[in-house]
Design an enzyme around this catalytic site. Sequence first.
Site, short mmCIF file in Angstrom:
data_model
loop_
_atom_site.label_atom_id
_atom_site.label_comp_id
_atom_site.label_asym_id
_atom_site.label_seq_id
_atom_site.Cartn_x
_atom_site.Cartn_y
_atom_site.Cartn_z
N ASP A 213 0.86 -1.18 0.00
CA ASP A 213 0.00 0.00 0.00
C ASP A 213 0.90 1.23 0.00
O ASP A 213 1.65 1.46 0.95
CB ASP A 213 -0.90 -0.03 1.24
CG ASP A 213 -2.00 1.02 1.21
OD1 ASP A 213 -1.94 1.93 0.36
OD2 ASP A 213 -2.90 0.95 2.06
N ASP B 18 -3.30 7.13 -3.79
CA ASP B 18 -3.19 6.05 -2.81
C ASP B 18 -3.62 4.76 -3.51
O ASP B 18 -4.71 4.70 -4.08
CB ASP B 18 -4.11 6.38 -1.62
CG ASP B 18 -4.06 5.38 -0.49
OD1 ASP B 18 -3.31 4.39 -0.59
OD2 ASP B 18 -4.77 5.60 0.51
N HIS C 203 -11.61 6.22 1.83
CA HIS C 203 -11.67 7.56 2.40
C HIS C 203 -11.56 8.62 1.30
O HIS C 203 -10.96 8.41 0.25
CB HIS C 203 -10.53 7.75 3.40
CG HIS C 203 -9.21 7.24 2.91
ND1 HIS C 203 -8.28 8.05 2.29
CD2 HIS C 203 -8.66 6.00 2.92
CE1 HIS C 203 -7.22 7.33 1.95
NE2 HIS C 203 -7.42 6.07 2.31
N HIS D 286 -7.20 11.55 5.03
CA HIS D 286 -8.54 11.08 5.40
C HIS D 286 -9.38 12.32 5.69
O HIS D 286 -9.41 12.80 6.82
CB HIS D 286 -8.48 10.16 6.62
CG HIS D 286 -7.78 8.87 6.38
ND1 HIS D 286 -6.42 8.73 6.44
CD2 HIS D 286 -8.25 7.64 6.07
CE1 HIS D 286 -6.08 7.47 6.18
NE2 HIS D 286 -7.18 6.79 5.95
N GLU E 88 -10.78 1.05 -1.08
CA GLU E 88 -9.85 -0.03 -0.71
C GLU E 88 -10.54 -1.19 -0.01
O GLU E 88 -10.50 -1.31 1.21
CB GLU E 88 -8.69 0.50 0.13
CG GLU E 88 -9.07 1.32 1.35
CD GLU E 88 -7.85 1.76 2.13
OE1 GLU E 88 -6.84 1.03 2.17
OE2 GLU E 88 -7.90 2.85 2.73
N GLU F 207 -6.77 -1.50 -4.04
CA GLU F 207 -7.09 -0.07 -3.86
C GLU F 207 -6.70 0.75 -5.07
O GLU F 207 -5.64 0.56 -5.66
CB GLU F 207 -6.37 0.48 -2.62
CG GLU F 207 -6.66 1.94 -2.35
CD GLU F 207 -5.96 2.46 -1.09
OE1 GLU F 207 -6.40 3.48 -0.56
OE2 GLU F 207 -4.97 1.82 -0.66
#
Length: 306
Positions: free
Chosen positions: A81, A92, A165, A173, A198, A291
């Site tokens: 990640d 992300d 998020h 976030h 994710e 993700e």
Amino acid sequence: MIEAYEKAGKIVSKVRNDAIKLIKDDLLILDLVEFAESEIQKLGAGIAFPCNVSVNEITAHYTSPANDETKILTGDLVKLDIGAHIDGYIADSAITIMAPGKNLEEKYDTDTINKYKELIESSDAGLEAAISTVRPGVEVGKIGAAVEEAINSYGFKPISNLAGHSLEQWNLHSGLSIPSINDKNTNKLKEGDAIAIEPFATDGVGWVIDTPHTYIFRYLKDKPFRMLHTQKILREIKANYADLPFSIRWLAKEFNVNRLNRSMRELSQASAIYPYPALKEKTDCWVSQSEHTVVVEGDGCTITTK
């Protein structure tokens, strides 16, 4: 703004794809996270959060501490990640692979190997299902319902207490949670929203708990401390990591590890910094993660990390 999100996404995609080629038996997790972080910077981006490499039942928030000797072994389910930012605009992305090795068939029988391959496929399917629902006006609970249905169709469960998020400049976030279950959340996406979706899938109960170990933190606020060493560390954190999560490993390059650990505990207890404990599946069952970051558009979304 969208150009910065897309540039960060291209960098994350390249680093993710290069990093997974390194995963093999006997690889130090420390080497993998340091490769990913250094490549992000070489390509002209900032590190949005410490590279996470969470293995098997460890679900999230594991990054190597200084001098980490933990190794990846053949057959491990490795969740990579990573995040990068351009001027605070974040990409992300995460991927899961089963660590290759010559002795894979000796270590696990065919049924077990196939089960974990399907587990990876299930979180990938959950991600695809979620992305297909994204458009302005959609309720985030509907996104979670699509994820849950896709993962359940493989005979697995989503992790119900982890969520994607929303993202804003310098804010990883930013307030909106993107569930992996149908939680009936009626908050709606709007055009221009950036979100990280994710899904996590498991053959366990679908719930994560904290482990005793914390390697990732976030700055919260200034506070007075009697110990000069603790004051110095807080000044260092504020000066260099005021906006995004950071690794204790980064601070260990400047401070003695034992004294650093004591000061970090003091800072956490005083709520000057926020700790992110490494998470694990409650019943120690294995977990996969998939993700992407997407930006909501008029008729759907753009995947920045594809």
